[in-house]
Design a protein around this motif. Structure first.
Motif, PDB file in Angstrom:
ATOM      1  N   PHE A  75       0.827  -1.223   0.000  1.00 48.27           N
ATOM      2  CA  PHE A  75       0.000   0.000   0.000  1.00 48.27           C
ATOM      3  C   PHE A  75       0.857   1.267   0.000  1.00 48.27           C
ATOM      4  O   PHE A  75       0.359   2.366   0.270  1.00 48.27           O
ATOM      5  N   GLU A  76       2.150   1.096  -0.275  1.00 46.09           N
ATOM      6  CA  GLU A  76       3.038   2.254  -0.356  1.00 46.09           C
ATOM      7  C   GLU A  76       2.670   3.087  -1.580  1.00 46.09           C
ATOM      8  O   GLU A  76       2.393   2.557  -2.658  1.00 46.09           O
ATOM      9  N   ILE A  77       2.723   4.421  -1.425  1.00 48.64           N
ATOM     10  CA  ILE A  77       2.305   5.335  -2.498  1.00 48.64           C
ATOM     11  C   ILE A  77       3.486   6.167  -2.966  1.00 48.64           C
ATOM     12  O   ILE A  77       4.252   6.711  -2.163  1.00 48.64           O
ATOM     13  N   ASP A  78       3.633   6.263  -4.292  1.00 49.84           N
ATOM     14  CA  ASP A  78       4.572   7.198  -4.922  1.00 49.84           C
ATOM     15  C   ASP A  78       3.759   8.253  -5.667  1.00 49.84           C
ATOM     16  O   ASP A  78       2.773   7.940  -6.340  1.00 49.84           O
ATOM     17  N   THR A  79       4.172   9.503  -5.556  1.00 48.51           N
ATOM     18  CA  THR A  79       3.491  10.594  -6.262  1.00 48.51           C
ATOM     19  C   THR A  79       4.102  10.755  -7.649  1.00 48.51           C
ATOM     20  O   THR A  79       5.296  11.035  -7.775  1.00 48.51           O
ATOM     21  N   ILE A  80       3.283  10.578  -8.662  1.00 47.13           N
ATOM     22  CA  ILE A  80       3.748  10.764 -10.052  1.00 47.13           C
ATOM     23  C   ILE A  80       3.764  12.242 -10.385  1.00 47.13           C
ATOM     24  O   ILE A  80       4.739  12.759 -10.908  1.00 47.13           O
ATOM     25  N   TRP A  81       2.660  12.925 -10.106  1.00 42.40           N
ATOM     26  CA  TRP A  81       2.646  14.388 -10.190  1.00 42.40           C
ATOM     27  C   TRP A  81       1.636  14.941  -9.192  1.00 42.40           C
ATOM     28  O   TRP A  81       0.725  14.236  -8.741  1.00 42.40           O
ATOM     29  N   LYS A  82       1.819  16.193  -8.839  1.00 44.59           N
ATOM     30  CA  LYS A  82       0.961  16.831  -7.855  1.00 44.59           C
ATOM     31  C   LYS A  82       0.585  18.225  -8.329  1.00 44.59           C
ATOM     32  O   LYS A  82       1.410  18.946  -8.902  1.00 44.59           O
ATOM     33  N   ASP A  83      -0.667  18.596  -8.097  1.00 48.22           N
ATOM     34  CA  ASP A  83      -1.184  19.927  -8.442  1.00 48.22           C
ATOM     35  C   ASP A  83      -1.016  20.241  -9.926  1.00 48.22           C
ATOM     36  O   ASP A  83      -0.717  21.383 -10.297  1.00 48.22           O
ATOM     37  N   LYS A  84      -1.213  19.249 -10.768  1.00 51.58           N
ATOM     38  CA  LYS A  84      -1.132  19.492 -12.215  1.00 51.58           C
ATOM     39  C   LYS A  84      -2.341  20.308 -12.629  1.00 51.58           C
ATOM     40  O   LYS A  84      -3.485  19.965 -12.324  1.00 51.58           O
ATOM     41  N   LEU A  85      -2.092  21.389 -13.349  1.00 56.81           N
ATOM     42  CA  LEU A  85      -3.162  22.317 -13.710  1.00 56.81           C
ATOM     43  C   LEU A  85      -4.054  21.766 -14.824  1.00 56.81           C
ATOM     44  O   LEU A  85      -5.260  21.989 -14.831  1.00 56.81           O
ATOM     45  N   PHE A  86      -3.489  21.101 -15.770  1.00 62.65           N
ATOM     46  CA  PHE A  86      -4.272  20.476 -16.840  1.00 62.65           C
ATOM     47  C   PHE A  86      -4.026  18.976 -16.772  1.00 62.65           C
ATOM     48  O   PHE A  86      -3.079  18.461 -17.354  1.00 62.65           O
ATOM     49  N   GLY A  87      -4.860  18.296 -16.020  1.00 63.01           N
ATOM     50  CA  GLY A  87      -4.655  16.879 -15.785  1.00 63.01           C
ATOM     51  C   GLY A  87      -5.042  16.023 -16.974  1.00 63.01           C
ATOM     52  O   GLY A  87      -5.486  16.508 -18.016  1.00 63.01           O
ATOM     53  N   GLY A  88      -4.866  14.721 -16.811  1.00 63.06           N
ATOM     54  CA  GLY A  88      -5.192  13.785 -17.874  1.00 63.06           C
ATOM     55  C   GLY A  88      -5.376  12.384 -17.316  1.00 63.06           C
ATOM     56  O   GLY A  88      -5.392  12.170 -16.098  1.00 63.06           O
ATOM     57  N   SER A  89      -5.532  11.440 -18.212  1.00 68.10           N
ATOM     58  CA  SER A  89      -5.619  10.033 -17.814  1.00 68.10           C
ATOM     59  C   SER A  89      -4.328   9.338 -18.213  1.00 68.10           C
ATOM     60  O   SER A  89      -3.638   9.764 -19.143  1.00 68.10           O
ATOM     61  N   ALA A  90      -4.014   8.242 -17.512  1.00 67.93           N
ATOM     62  CA  ALA A  90      -2.730   7.580 -17.747  1.00 67.93           C
ATOM     63  C   ALA A  90      -2.904   6.072 -17.719  1.00 67.93           C
ATOM     64  O   ALA A  90      -3.759   5.540 -17.011  1.00 67.93           O
ATOM     65  N   GLN A  91      -2.081   5.378 -18.490  1.00 70.59           N
ATOM     66  CA  GLN A  91      -2.029   3.918 -18.478  1.00 70.59           C
ATOM     67  C   GLN A  91      -0.577   3.477 -18.624  1.00 70.59           C
ATOM     68  O   GLN A  91       0.259   4.208 -19.166  1.00 70.59           O
ATOM     69  N   TYR A  92      -0.287   2.273 -18.124  1.00 67.40           N
ATOM     70  CA  TYR A  92       1.081   1.763 -18.153  1.00 67.40           C
ATOM     71  C   TYR A  92       1.477   1.317 -19.562  1.00 67.40           C
ATOM     72  O   TYR A  92       0.646   0.832 -20.344  1.00 67.40           O
ATOM     73  N   SER A  93       2.776   1.447 -19.832  1.00 65.50           N
ATOM     74  CA  SER A  93       3.348   0.833 -21.025  1.00 65.50           C
ATOM     75  C   SER A  93       3.415  -0.673 -20.806  1.00 65.50           C
ATOM     76  O   SER A  93       3.290  -1.145 -19.665  1.00 65.50           O
ATOM     77  N   PRO A  94       3.603  -1.477 -21.847  1.00 69.83           N
ATOM     78  CA  PRO A  94       3.646  -2.935 -21.679  1.00 69.83           C
ATOM     79  C   PRO A  94       4.695  -3.417 -20.679  1.00 69.83           C
ATOM     80  O   PRO A  94       4.494  -4.440 -20.019  1.00 69.83           O
ATOM     81  N   ASP A  95       5.816  -2.679 -20.540  1.00 71.12           N
ATOM     82  CA  ASP A  95       6.844  -3.104 -19.576  1.00 71.12           C
ATOM     83  C   ASP A  95       6.714  -2.395 -18.235  1.00 71.12           C
ATOM     84  O   ASP A  95       7.514  -2.632 -17.311  1.00 71.12           O
ATOM     85  N   GLY A  96       5.733  -1.500 -18.101  1.00 67.73           N
ATOM     86  CA  GLY A  96       5.478  -0.838 -16.833  1.00 67.73           C
ATOM     87  C   GLY A  96       6.434   0.276 -16.479  1.00 67.73           C
ATOM     88  O   GLY A  96       6.340   0.844 -15.387  1.00 67.73           O
TER      89      GLY A  96
END
Length: 860
Positions: free
Chosen positions: A417-438
């Protein structure tokens, strides 16, 4: 289910004419040519002469009433078969005798069917007159109009019924129970003088498209492939006229054979989806307002419950290894109130106090664990290929900084359940998905997601962030590569294929929506060849070998296809509207573009009436959206332009500046414009179209648009007098009030009037609002609006109507009860559609009767 054969306007290739004397004296138009079936012998029931509990014996009329057939929607043609009680009854031609009577020599108590067609070129009132000896029923467009149940006499019985005939083609069907005399005579008497162009008779079922041909019948909505691509899960829907109800169901089809293996019609199952491995499906069932999850295995036919009694269950996703499920629980925290304080701008929206959080289910043990908590909704974005991590996001309003919304994106380890922040307070957000190798993310967002990195807007000051872009984001160094920065189509769906490592995406390419393949190795985009104009949705099989999609074209409704990536070939697997449209004739469509003085090309297309004659003059309807989305080349929709053309109009549609799918610089012109550029392009395009086409009647040109297009309709009338009539549906009359009151008002303004407000840009909000220029309107205008519209509130039409009324302008206002921004109720959709047709007929064809019948003036 009731089906309808519904009116539409068309010129018939073959027509039966009436005698000159009938026309001269305006007498009844006698139907002389008929299609007739073979007679079917009917048997009287045992003890038919015995009185029943009500003291009645079985009468001959009961043979007519008891032997029902689904005649609604019946479209007979010569040599066609009518399915009746296991028999095929063939339709064949027959004619009336010298006195105009139709009849067949057949044994008593035989059942016969007769059919014919007539078409009207305008709305009219008429009388249906029948002279009959036998017992019979007469239907028009599937609705019973006349019945004759009395015993035969030496004289024919005359019966009549008043008709209100809409423009287009109609089917007359007569059911007869034969007796000693089998003759009947049928005619139509219009209530006004008529000529050969007003009503035409025919034995052909061929017709133009109608509103019912668009709304009725089965429609394929979605398709998803099993893990190995051998089976498809298809979603269907259909209307259930004449009610406002509809039916939705799913079917599992074997791709190779086309065989339907399972149909979940009338099922209580929900959330049906394929497992990532094996040919198995999962689904949910509701018990006492709680949800249980099940798996069904096709190989052994076994259903297994994997979870139960989940409260407030929302949706779920499988991890790629099939061992865990990530699901959401959603709860509404709003309370009943008589008075309350609004906690921020969004709090007036009914869903603002709804919160959703994530949970994990271990399938083997059944153990459920909560993954997220707090005050902000957490939304699942993706699950890593190795099933060890998830991506989830949070979004919250922030009124201090444009665009007034910020997004956080996190990665969670499902074990710790450990969390890493990919981005924070992004003004124009989006959706994301993993690449095949992650190791990377495929991010779908607007041009400004990573600041100026993804923008390609030329001299425009602000990007239009409805213009969908793709980025490859490296999780280690957190750098993004804007892979679509020079790719003009606007992306709205994408998936990274683990099999061939390519990215497959759906994108608006001008007014087309196409599937593309992006190859990261050489950074090239290639369109996949599917024989359609508009892709509805697509899914990739788990093994990455096949893509399934729904797709349609201008004159072809949605079908389902499977595309094999290795061979680059597609296969049609579902075409549910084929039978419904078999007798429909569409007019031609063609592209028509023009070039402005600045060198910019504005694209458009033209819809022609069926049996178009270039030597005639046609009234013209101009259509546009003019907002940030192009009007795609799809079948049906809010304004089915094929249907408008079928009513005898030439329809010109154009795509002005500001729409996505033409490149970022083009779409960025939507920002801080609010219609001035686009309005002038519509005016210029209309003038050039009329000049270039001799068949276009420049004195009878109408325009119509909805939402932003409704705003555009109003604005156009303050800048030109070239239109003879204008229709605005759910239009914006005051940019300021829409900005403040519409549910999406201020948020839409982020991409329409970025950084501009009523207090710092009065020129835009006041001077470009139609309401503040209402005195310039000279065109008759119809304002039509759903009474509970939350996107563009009803007041936008009310205040424009009020202004035009006080100014003495020609204006009408129609409300659609309990309908929101889109008119979705079945019967109201038809009435709304007829309202538009009747208003255009009044002003563009000098045919006011339909409008007057729909909306007679009242002494109020």
């Amino acid at each position: 289910m009731k089906k309808y054969f519904v009116p539409t306007m068309m010129v018939l290739l073959t027509a039966t004419t009436c005698s000159f004397a009938q026309k001269e004296n305006n007498k009844s138009i006698t139907i002389e040519n008929w299609l007739q079936t073979d007679p079917v012998s009917l048997q009287l029931p045992a003890f038919h002469s015995t009185k029943n509990i009500e003291g009645k014996t079985f009468e001959l009329q009961n043979l007519l009433q008891d032997n029902q057939l689904e005649i609604d929607g019946l479209q007979p043609a010569e040599k066609d078969n009518l399915k009746w009680n296991g028999e095929n009854l063939q339709w064949s031609k027959t004619t009336t005798n010298k006195k105009g009577f139709t009849g067949s020599k057949s044994a008593e108590n035989s059942l016969l069917f007769y059919a014919s067609y007539f078409s009207a070129d305008e709305w009219m009132q008429a009388k249906l007159i029948v002279e009959a000896y036998p017992l019979l029923e007469v239907y028009i467009d599937g609705e019973k109009k006349i019945s004759h149940y009395k015993a035969e006499t030496d004289d024919a019985k005359e019966l009549s019924e008043e008709l209100k005939i809409e423009p287009g083609k109609h089917c007359i069907l007569v059911k007869v129970v034969s007796g000693k005399k089998n003759d009947f005579k049928l005619g139509i008497t219009p209530n006004k003088p008529w000529d050969e162009n007003n009503i035409k008779l025919s034995l052909s079922p061929q017709q133009s498209v109608t509103i019912h041909k668009i709304l009725d019948g089965e429609n394929v909505r979605n398709i998803e492939l099993s893990s190995d691509g051998k089976f498809a899960l298809l979603s269907y829907s259909r209307t259930l006229p004449p009610s406002d109800n509809s039916e939705n169901w799913k079917e599992i089809q074997e791709i190779e054979s086309g065989k339907i293996l399972y149909s979940f019609r009338g099922s209580q199952l929900a959330n049906i989806q394929w497992l990532p491995t094996g040919n198995r499906i999962s689904y949910t069932k509701e018990y006492n307002e709680k949800t249980s999850l099940f798996i069904f295995d096709f190989e052994n036919g076994r259903e297994t419950e994997i979870a139960n009694s989940i409260a407030d269950f929302s949706d779920y996703n499988w991890t790629p290894d099939g061992k865990q499920i990530i699901f959401s629980v959603t709860k509404d925290y709003s309370e009943d109130w008589k008075i309350r304080k609004i906690q921020g701008m969004e709090d007036r929206l009914p869903w603002f106090r709804t919160r959703s959080f994530l949970y994990k289910l271990d399938v083997a043990s059944g153990v459920k664990q909560r993954l997220t908590y707090g005050t902000i909704t957490t939304s699942l974005q993706d699950i890593s290929p190795d099933s060890k991590y998830i991506l989830f996001s949070q979004a919250r309003p922030d009124y201090k900084e444009y665009p007034y919304d910020k997004q956080n994106l996190y990665q969670m380890n499902l074990e710790t359940f450990e969390i890493d922040t990919i981005w924070k307070d992004k003004l124009f957000g989006g959706s994301a998905q993993y690449s095949p190798d992650g190791t990377q993310l495929l991010v779908q967002a607007g041009p400004s997601c990573f600041g100026k990195l993804g923008e390609n807007i030329g001299k425009q000051p602000l990007a239009n962030n409805y213009d969908g872009q793709l980025y490859i984001f490296d999780l280690k160094n957190k750098k993004a590569d804007p892979i679509t920065i020079h790719f003009d189509p606007s992306v709205n769906q994408a998936v990274w294929n683990k099999s061939d490592m390519n990215i497959y995406l759906k994108a608006n390419d001008k007014d087309y929506i196409q599937l593309y393949r992006y190859q990261p190795a050489n950074k090239e985009f290639n369109a996949l060849q599917i024989n359609s104009d508009v892709i509805g949705n697509f899914s990739l099989s788990s093994d990455g070998k096949n893509i399934a999609c729904t797709a349609c074209s201008i004159s072809s409704p949605y079908k389902a296809f499977v595309y094999e990536l290795a061979s680059n070939t597609s296969k049609l697997i579902s075409n549910p509207q084929k039978e419904n449209l078999k007798n429909v004739k569409f007019g031609k469509t063609e592209d028509w573009n023009f070039t402005k003085e600045d060198g910019k090309t504005i694209i458009g297309r033209v819809y022609y009436p069926p049996n178009f004659d270039s030597n005639k003059k046609y009234p013209v309807i101009v259509n546009y959206y003019a907002g940030t989305s192009p009007v795609e080349r799809s079948y049906g929709g809010r304004y089915p332009l094929n249907l408008y053309a079928s009513m005898g109009y030439v329809v010109y549609l154009l795509q002005p500046s500001g729409a996505v799918g033409f490149g970022q610089e083009f779409s960025a012109e939507h920002q801080n414009n609010w219609g001035i550029t686009t309005a002038d392009e519509i005016i210029e395009g209309t003038k050039k179209f009329l000049k270039a086409h001799s068949f276009a009647d420049a004195d009878h040109v109408g325009c119509i648009g909805a939402s932003y297009g409704g705003f555009m309709t109003m604005l156009l009338q303050t800048r030109t007098d070239i239109f003879a009539v204008a229709i605005s549906h759910a239009g914006i009359s005051d940019i300021t009030s829409y900005w403040g009151e519409g549910y999406w008002g201020y948020s839409y303004s982020v991409n329409a009037s970025g950084k501009s407000f009523p207090w710092n840009n009065r020129k835009l909000y006041i001077d470009q609002s139609p309401l503040f220029n209402a005195d310039k309107v000279v065109t008759p205008m119809l304002l039509i609006h759903g009474s509970v519209d939350t996107n563009v509130p009803l007041g936008e039409s009310i205040q424009m109507y009020q202004a035009l009324k006080l100014l003495g302008k020609d204006v009408d206002f129609v409300q659609v009860k309990n309908q929101d921004h889109h008119i979705k109720n079945y019967t109201q959709r038809i009435l709304w559609n007829n309202t538009i047709f009747a208003y255009f007929a009044k002003h563009l064809k000098d045919q006011p009767k339909w409008w007057e019948n729909l909306y007679p003036d009242k002494n109020l």
